[in-house]
Enzyme design. Sequence first.
Site, PDB file in Angstrom:
ATOM      1  N   LEU A 198       0.801  -1.216   0.000  1.00 54.83           N
ATOM      2  CA  LEU A 198       0.000   0.000   0.000  1.00 54.83           C
ATOM      3  C   LEU A 198       0.834   1.267   0.000  1.00 54.83           C
ATOM      4  CD1 LEU A 198      -1.283   0.525   3.641  1.00 54.83           C
ATOM      5  CD2 LEU A 198       0.130  -1.397   3.005  1.00 54.83           C
ATOM      6  N   TYR A 199       2.156   1.154   0.090  1.00 59.75           N
ATOM      7  CA  TYR A 199       3.017   2.334   0.094  1.00 59.75           C
ATOM      8  C   TYR A 199       3.365   2.724  -1.336  1.00 59.75           C
ATOM      9  CZ  TYR A 199       3.736   1.559   5.113  1.00 59.75           C
ATOM     10  OH  TYR A 199       3.557   1.395   6.456  1.00 59.75           O
ATOM     11  N   GLY A 200       2.464   3.433  -1.956  1.00 65.63           N
ATOM     12  CA  GLY A 200       2.665   3.833  -3.335  1.00 65.63           C
ATOM     13  C   GLY A 200       1.527   3.354  -4.215  1.00 65.63           C
TER      14      GLY A 200
END
Length: 330
Positions: free
Chosen positions: A51-53
Amino acid sequence: MTTLVNKKIGSTGFGLMGLTWRATPIPIEEAIKVMKSALEKGANFWNGGVLYGTPEYNSLHLLKAYFTKYPEDASKVVISIKGGINPASHGPDGSKDFITKEVEDSIAVLDGKCRIDIYECARVDPKTPIEETVGALAELVKAGKIGGIGLSEIGEKSIRKATAVAKIASVEVEFSMFSTDLIENGVAAACAEFSIPIVAYSPLSRGLLTGEIRKFEDLPKDDMRRNFPRFQPENFEKNMDLVHAVEKLASEKGCTSGNIAIAWVKAQSGRQGRPVIIPIPGTVTEKRLAENMTDVRLSEDDLDILDKALKECGVHGDRYGGPLAALQWG
């Protein structure tokens, strides 16, 4: 030193979030330089996320690029990846089908360049029993797809249910002088009971304890912290009392307030029966990384000063507001 998934790690880890989760991600070669510097300074526990990006560029893509350039480092780093957020519903999904597919897709992105040592769902899915989620992850461990199981933003009862299903490698929760909930709500005690290390995200309290943010208006217009209760104007000024207390001690010790904040988190490892606690400060610059990795030791007198400041100053405003507030300590 502590051990996760048969790899020894140092007392401080490294968060990858800021390297890809930005309106304009930093150039990949700059990100790789920061990562290389982190490893050289001893931060070999790397925490990233699906979920980071974006689906096209997140922690997985960055890790693939890094280990393509430095394949010899793959055996030196513990990789922990958060997932379990369904882009279709924008909420937690701990179902077996979703988790299995996400792990398979993540492995495909990494393309054999490194292994997922720990996989964890970013939040507990209120629609899926934690036993089902952990059971699915246990099958992936058995199949050799992942090395171990992590839990994130999870409460004491769920930790106990999870450990009845499988071995838990880590529990990731927010922990700083501004966020000590895990001490009062039984999470730290449960982790100590089952010998589960705590991975402490936001040890600098989302920048409050760096001393660089002095008022609400210092936050950029598009900064997500503007939505958090703790940063609202009515709470911000009150919370500066604790920041000032940390700055005073930092001045006396000849270091930065950020040094004190991270040293305080590390000092809680084993203190009063607590488990091992590994802070994972994130950064996008080598300068900030060097500060985060500076080893400052706090004496018992220092800790007493900070404990007193915590009691006297208090913390004003919750960590999260809105829908995210309901997903704390699942």
